[in-house]
Design a protein around this motif. Structure first.
Motif, short mmCIF file in Angstrom:
data_model
loop_
_atom_site.label_atom_id
_atom_site.label_comp_id
_atom_site.label_asym_id
_atom_site.label_seq_id
_atom_site.Cartn_x
_atom_site.Cartn_y
_atom_site.Cartn_z
N ALA A 203 -5.95 -10.24 6.89
CA ALA A 203 -6.51 -8.79 6.66
C ALA A 203 -7.92 -8.92 5.73
O ALA A 203 -7.83 -9.88 4.84
N SER A 204 -8.81 -8.14 5.53
CA SER A 204 -9.88 -8.06 4.64
C SER A 204 -9.60 -6.73 3.90
O SER A 204 -9.25 -5.67 4.31
N PHE A 205 -10.08 -6.77 2.52
CA PHE A 205 -10.02 -5.51 1.59
C PHE A 205 -11.17 -4.85 1.39
O PHE A 205 -12.38 -5.42 1.21
N ASN A 206 -11.23 -3.59 1.16
CA ASN A 206 -12.02 -2.84 0.73
C ASN A 206 -11.89 -2.16 -0.62
O ASN A 206 -11.09 -1.21 -0.61
N LEU A 207 -11.94 -2.76 -1.73
CA LEU A 207 -11.46 -2.36 -3.07
C LEU A 207 -12.21 -1.19 -3.26
O LEU A 207 -11.46 -0.59 -4.27
N GLU B 261 5.34 -4.25 7.66
CA GLU B 261 4.35 -4.97 8.71
C GLU B 261 2.98 -5.02 8.30
O GLU B 261 2.74 -6.23 8.55
N SER B 262 2.37 -4.20 7.65
CA SER B 262 1.17 -4.27 7.08
C SER B 262 0.93 -5.46 6.12
O SER B 262 0.16 -6.22 5.74
N LEU B 263 2.07 -5.54 5.13
CA LEU B 263 2.25 -6.30 4.19
C LEU B 263 2.31 -7.85 4.79
O LEU B 263 1.61 -8.91 4.09
N ASN B 264 2.93 -7.91 5.79
CA ASN B 264 3.00 -9.25 6.47
C ASN B 264 1.94 -9.67 7.10
O ASN B 264 1.34 -11.03 6.83
N VAL B 265 0.84 -8.77 7.51
CA VAL B 265 -0.63 -9.13 7.87
C VAL B 265 -1.17 -9.74 6.80
O VAL B 265 -2.07 -10.69 6.84
N ASN C 43 -11.96 1.58 -1.61
CA ASN C 43 -11.23 2.71 -1.44
C ASN C 43 -9.77 2.22 -1.43
O ASN C 43 -8.70 2.96 -0.81
N SER C 44 -9.48 1.04 -1.82
CA SER C 44 -8.02 0.57 -2.06
C SER C 44 -7.30 0.40 -0.79
O SER C 44 -6.20 0.75 -0.68
N SER C 45 -7.97 0.05 0.12
CA SER C 45 -7.48 -0.06 1.55
C SER C 45 -7.73 -1.58 2.18
O SER C 45 -8.39 -2.41 1.54
N PHE C 46 -7.20 -1.76 3.26
CA PHE C 46 -7.28 -3.07 3.94
C PHE C 46 -7.61 -2.81 5.43
O PHE C 46 -6.91 -2.04 6.02
N ASN C 47 -8.33 -4.02 5.94
CA ASN C 47 -8.51 -3.79 7.54
C ASN C 47 -7.88 -4.99 8.16
O ASN C 47 -8.11 -6.24 7.57
N THR C 48 -7.33 -4.96 9.26
CA THR C 48 -6.77 -6.11 10.08
C THR C 48 -7.75 -6.83 10.62
O THR C 48 -8.86 -6.21 11.22
N LEU D 176 11.24 -10.20 3.52
CA LEU D 176 9.99 -10.66 4.10
C LEU D 176 9.35 -12.08 3.51
O LEU D 176 9.17 -13.06 4.11
N LEU D 177 9.59 -12.07 2.25
CA LEU D 177 9.05 -13.46 1.46
C LEU D 177 10.09 -14.56 1.62
O LEU D 177 9.59 -15.70 1.91
N ASN D 178 11.21 -14.11 1.91
CA ASN D 178 12.21 -15.18 2.27
C ASN D 178 11.96 -15.77 3.66
O ASN D 178 11.96 -17.09 3.88
N GLU D 179 11.75 -14.84 4.54
CA GLU D 179 11.43 -15.34 5.81
C GLU D 179 9.89 -15.94 5.91
O GLU D 179 10.08 -17.10 6.80
N MET D 180 9.20 -15.82 5.25
CA MET D 180 7.90 -16.44 4.97
C MET D 180 8.00 -17.72 4.26
O MET D 180 6.73 -18.88 4.03
N GLN D 181 8.88 -18.12 3.52
CA GLN D 181 9.20 -19.07 2.58
C GLN D 181 8.30 -19.14 1.33
O GLN D 181 7.57 -19.96 1.28
N LEU D 182 8.04 -18.03 0.91
CA LEU D 182 7.08 -17.93 -0.25
C LEU D 182 7.78 -17.90 -1.63
O LEU D 182 8.86 -17.05 -1.54
N THR D 183 7.41 -18.34 -2.50
CA THR D 183 8.19 -18.29 -3.82
C THR D 183 7.71 -17.26 -4.61
O THR D 183 6.55 -16.57 -4.61
#
Length: 266
Positions: A252-256, A242-246, A258-263, A17-24
């Motif tokens: 995505a926004s985070f709700n720390l 897929e969620s990591l990609n988002v 409950n350690s979750s995220f919302n699209t 995924l990181l290679n596809e997104m070209q992230l170091t």
């Protein structure tokens, strides 16, 4: 720069995924492994303490951690938790798929090696054990295997064999496998070795737990499963790539709490 803890199937998915997104990124494992990273990744190996992890974060200017190491890497969980909170680094925990626990008289879930050892010692004296719990469990289960024939399936690596040797485990009772062959093959082992009890970990679909349970029931062999450890509350749990990609795309926004995220709808 992103720091990825891997050494697993999930770790390889993160690399892709990181290679596809070209992230170091820096890809980190405890023991040295052969891994193809591509032009955006760099590799390191070796155990880390909270102090050395903090140093790595500072030196590499790490802005985010993706934790895709094994669910039972409890010491690493704690190390990442401490360093992440101190450096105020976001930790994304890429989880495996875990199926519902099976309710059957031959399937028992245990919380610790202490509980597993006590159960084996009390109820399975003279029975042959197949342990699929990894090389680190050899020392923990020594009080049982020193008096009862037991077989441990471990990675065919010098480092793993050395750990077994330090516990004086009989080499002829080691089942050595290459990483790509580590999953599967249990049915043959059960039949050839006349296995009477199995111990394994709640390692999810990646670890073929469902297949191991199905086989144990088919062969009417009791199977004891060490339950996965709880994760630190500071980790943001991500259920799939897929969620990591988002998240990495900023959608995505985070709700720390409950350690979750919302699209985020766009």
């Amino acid at each position: 720069m992103i720091l990825v803890f891997g050494g697993t199937t999930e770790g390889k998915q993160v690399i892709s995924l990181l290679n596809e997104m070209q992230l170091t990124y820096v890809y980190s494992t405890k023991t040295e492994v052969n891994v193809e990273l591509g032009e955006f990744g760099q590799y390191r190996n070796g155990a880390l303490t909270p102090e050395t992890l903090i140093q790595l974060i500072q030196e590499e200017k790490i802005q985010r951690i993706i934790h895709a190491a094994h669910p039972f890497a409890m010491e690493l969980h704690q190390t990442i938790d401490i360093a992440g909170q101190q450096e105020k680094i976001e930790v994304l925990r890429l989880e495996r798929n875990f199926s519902e626990r099976v309710d059957h008289e031959l399937v028992k879930y245990l919380k610790s090696y202490t509980e597993l050892l006590a159960t084996l010692t009390r109820d399975f004296q003279g029975k042959k054990l197949l342990a699929l719990t990894g090389v680190q469990s050899i020392g923990k289960l020594k009080p049982f295997w020193k008096d009862n024939i037991s077989y441990f399936r471990i990675l065919d690596r010098n480092s793993s064999i050395d750990i077994a040797d330090k516990s004086d485990f009989p080499r002829e009772q080691l089942i050595l496998e290459q990483p790509k062959n580590l999953i599967g093959g249990e049915e043959k082992l059960i039949d050839q070795l006349n296995i009477e009890v199995i111990a394994t970990k709640e390692s999810g679909s990646t670890g073929a737990l469902e297949e191991k349970i199905e086989l144990a029931l088919k062969r009417k062999v009791p199977i004891f499963i060490l339950t996965k450890p709880l994760l630190p509350k500071s980790f943001i749990q991500v259920q799939n790539v897929e969620s990591l990609n988002v998240i990495l795309n900023g959608n995505a926004s985070f709700n720390l709490n409950n350690s979750s995220f919302n699209t985020i709808e766009r």
